[in-house]
Design a protein around this motif. Sequence first.
Motif, PDB file in Angstrom:
ATOM      1  N   HIS A   1       2.180   2.000  -1.032  1.00  0.00           N
ATOM      2  CA  HIS A   1       1.141   1.587  -1.971  1.00  0.00           C
ATOM      3  C   HIS A   1      -0.105   2.447  -1.809  1.00  0.00           C
TER       4      HIS A   1
ATOM      5  N   THR B   1      -4.552  -1.420   1.625  1.00  0.00           N
ATOM      6  CA  THR B   1      -3.271  -1.978   1.180  1.00  0.00           C
ATOM      7  C   THR B   1      -2.361  -2.408   2.320  1.00  0.00           C
TER       8      THR B   1
ATOM      9  N   ARG C   1      -5.771  -3.545  -9.066  1.00  0.00           N
ATOM     10  CA  ARG C   1      -4.418  -3.951  -8.666  1.00  0.00           C
ATOM     11  C   ARG C   1      -4.408  -5.343  -8.063  1.00  0.00           C
TER      12      ARG C   1
ATOM     13  N   ASP D   1       0.486   5.736  -3.564  1.00  0.00           N
ATOM     14  CA  ASP D   1       0.387   5.537  -5.012  1.00  0.00           C
ATOM     15  C   ASP D   1      -1.067   5.424  -5.454  1.00  0.00           C
TER      16      ASP D   1
END
Length: 176
Positions: free
Chosen positions: A31, A26, A72, A34
Amino acid sequence: MGQDVRFERFVSSSSGALLHAAYLLTTDRGHAQDLVQDTYARVAQHWPRLERQGGDPTAYARVVLYRLAIDRWRARARRSERLVDDVTSVDRGATTVSGVEDRILLEAALARLTPRQRAVLVLRYAEDRSEADTAAVLGCSVNTVKSQTRHPLARLRVLAPDLLAEFAPALESREG
């Protein structure tokens, strides 16, 4: 020892490696955290089955992590998002490049790649996985892994030539 205690030990022992992989995917600490938390939530749902099967929960967690990252990226791709071509260059001057500067340069270069390309490079080079293993984790063909390795390496050679120069022999042997 209860399931909760074993799961907590698993989280404690695997969190560093998963967070590192998530960060490379990421390039954003928030992020990445998460992503790791979502991974643990999924693993927790399947924890009793994982224990019964006696397999490696870390391997399962890695697959979950990469697949969540792909989900994602796909969700982000459905939204209109513009990639920026310009990246602020790192002025290295006449001083020796430190590890921190290398990391900043690598992060900036990785951020310019597509998410799938980043995932392939992380799996192949940071985690030292084979093309077949990488294809299995990402749910794609070995040929896709090969092309998603070749193209970003060529791009990284342009974006960060000094950084990749020290790794050139290893990269060349793995590309072939």
